[in-house]
Enzyme design. Structure first.
Site, mmCIF file in Angstrom:
data_model
loop_
_atom_site.group_PDB
_atom_site.id
_atom_site.type_symbol
_atom_site.label_atom_id
_atom_site.label_comp_id
_atom_site.label_asym_id
_atom_site.label_seq_id
_atom_site.Cartn_x
_atom_site.Cartn_y
_atom_site.Cartn_z
ATOM 1 N N ASP A 136 0.829 -1.211 0.000
ATOM 2 C CA ASP A 136 0.000 0.000 0.000
ATOM 3 C C ASP A 136 0.862 1.260 0.000
ATOM 4 O OD1 ASP A 136 -2.386 1.392 -0.029
ATOM 5 O OD2 ASP A 136 -2.720 1.234 2.128
ATOM 6 N N HIS A 157 2.509 3.661 -8.939
ATOM 7 C CA HIS A 157 2.275 2.245 -9.246
ATOM 8 C C HIS A 157 3.453 1.661 -10.026
ATOM 9 C CE1 HIS A 157 -1.609 2.498 -7.519
ATOM 10 N NE2 HIS A 157 -2.166 3.217 -8.476
ATOM 11 N N LEU A 170 10.397 -20.751 -4.649
ATOM 12 C CA LEU A 170 9.402 -19.903 -4.000
ATOM 13 C C LEU A 170 8.041 -20.043 -4.667
ATOM 14 C CD1 LEU A 170 8.762 -17.283 -2.170
ATOM 15 C CD2 LEU A 170 9.186 -16.002 -4.264
HETATM 16 C C1 IPE Z 1 -5.513 -2.749 -0.366
HETATM 17 O O1 IPE Z 1 -5.164 -1.417 -0.468
HETATM 18 C C2 IPE Z 1 -5.454 -3.409 -1.710
HETATM 19 C C3 IPE Z 1 -4.127 -3.601 -2.279
HETATM 20 C C4 IPE Z 1 -2.997 -3.279 -1.697
HETATM 21 C C5 IPE Z 1 -4.089 -4.221 -3.570
HETATM 22 P P1 IPE Z 1 -6.243 -0.256 -0.654
HETATM 23 O O2 IPE Z 1 -5.483 1.001 -0.769
HETATM 24 O O3 IPE Z 1 -7.158 -0.596 -1.769
HETATM 25 O O4 IPE Z 1 -7.063 -0.340 0.699
HETATM 26 P P2 IPE Z 1 -7.939 0.770 1.439
HETATM 27 O O5 IPE Z 1 -8.942 1.271 0.448
HETATM 28 O O6 IPE Z 1 -7.006 1.855 1.866
HETATM 29 O O7 IPE Z 1 -8.537 0.063 2.606
HETATM 30 C C1 IPE Z 2 -1.410 0.280 -3.387
HETATM 31 O O1 IPE Z 2 -1.241 1.669 -3.400
HETATM 32 C C2 IPE Z 2 -1.636 -0.293 -4.762
HETATM 33 C C3 IPE Z 2 -3.005 -0.751 -5.018
HETATM 34 C C4 IPE Z 2 -3.992 -0.727 -4.165
HETATM 35 C C5 IPE Z 2 -3.276 -1.283 -6.329
HETATM 36 P P1 IPE Z 2 -2.463 2.665 -3.404
HETATM 37 O O2 IPE Z 2 -2.830 2.966 -4.825
HETATM 38 O O3 IPE Z 2 -3.576 2.154 -2.585
HETATM 39 O O4 IPE Z 2 -1.808 3.941 -2.749
HETATM 40 P P2 IPE Z 2 -2.493 4.912 -1.697
HETATM 41 O O5 IPE Z 2 -2.986 4.069 -0.581
HETATM 42 O O6 IPE Z 2 -3.608 5.627 -2.410
HETATM 43 O O7 IPE Z 2 -1.390 5.814 -1.279
HETATM 44 MG MG MG Z 3 -4.078 2.361 -0.658
#
Ligand code: IPE
Ligand code: IPE
Ligand code: MG
Length: 256
Positions: A29, A46, A140
């Site tokens: 995240d 990303h 792995l």
């Molecule tokens: C969880 O992260 C999903 C992934 C890392 C793929 P999100 O960014 O979607 O989760 P919330 O919305 O903050 O709970």
């Molecule tokens: C995690 O990073 C990647 C996915 C959920 C695909 P985020 O896109 O959720 O990044 P934040 O949480 O908005 O910073």
């Molecule tokens: Mg996120």
């Protein structure tokens, strides 16, 4: 035990990670916030996040993690703007096309958990290819959670059980935890020992709710694009400092 170690990427940590957990799962995240903090578009976060993912896969494989599960796209991530969703789909395509042969050569076995329905046919085909090509590998096990949501997974398992009961093939009295576990996407995989979430958020966001019943949770403040080998080892050290009890009293508590 304080020997300095340097991994192939040149990151130095003071200590090794200690005992290596069998199954590490990661909620990757913070890509968007990483980018926003630098005045960059979320998509750049990303893109950088994918480089982190590549490094962490190699590192986990190198230190002997048996199973690495990466939460890459949740069933709720469709709520994001179409442009961002499209970018994330393209990144998966790019990752598999670029890295599959190399991962296969490193004997990585790929398993994908999540719903194939709703994915573009070419993506579903790439995921199938990744799984079938690497099915016989003994290194792995890389579990990619893509279009994954734990509640839908459990609902699907319950539905499968109901169908078997209705057809007279299953006695309701035989439904126990194993019967449910065997019908989840993760059937045959061990439960995660350690679940890491980056970016400082402290929630599971519909990730492995059933499987993480007794997992140790480690929250790192670092956004995923900055999460490197040293941070991974740090999370494992924190895991090793925990006492897992599984409902018992634990070995460290003397009997009085
Ligand atoms: C969880 O992260 C999903 C992934 C890392 C793929 P999100 O960014 O979607 O989760 P919330 O919305 O903050 O709970
Ligand atoms: C995690 O990073 C990647 C996915 C959920 C695909 P985020 O896109 O959720 O990044 P934040 O949480 O908005 O910073
Ligand atoms: Mg996120």
């Amino acid at each position: 035990m304080t020997k300095a170690t340097e991994d192939p990427a040149g990151h130095v940590s003071d200590e090794g990670p200690g005992e290596i957990p069998r199954h590490v799962a990661v909620i990757m995240d913070g890509n968007g916030r990483w980018a926003q903090a630098r005045g960059l578009p979320r998509t750049e976060g990303h893109r950088r996040g994918m480089e982190s993912l590549r490094r962490i896969i190699r590192h986990a494989s190198g230190i002997g993690v048996g199973y690495l599960t990466l939460y890459s796209f949740s069933s709720e991530n469709w709520r994001r703007p179409a442009e961002e969703v499209g970018f994330l789909m393209s990144l998966l395509r790019f990752f598999i096309r670029r890295d599959l042969a190399e991962l296969h050569a490193e004997r990585v076995r790929i398993r994908v958990i999540g719903l194939r329905e709703g994915l573009a046919p070419d993506i579903a085909a790439l995921l199938d290819e990744a799984e079938s090509l690497t099915a016989g590998n003994d290194g792995l096990t890389l579990v990619i959670a893509f279009n994954y949501g734990s509640r839908a997974e459990i609902a699907e398992a319950v539905r499968a059980l109901a169908v078997e009961v209705a057809a007279g093939r299953l006695d309701p009295a035989a439904i126990d935890s194993d019967a449910i576990g065997e019908r989840l996407f993760t059937a045959g995989l061990p439960d995660p020992d350690l679940v890491i979430r980056t970016s400082g958020e402290q929630r599971l966001s519909n990730f492995l709710l059933w499987q993480s019943a007794y997992s140790e949770l480690v929250f790192s403040p670092v956004h995923w694009p900055d999460f490197d080998e040293a941070r991974f080892d740090e999370a494992i050290r924190e895991y090793n400092a925990r006492e897992r009890r599984f409902g018992g009293v634990g070995a460290r508590q003397g009997v009085r």
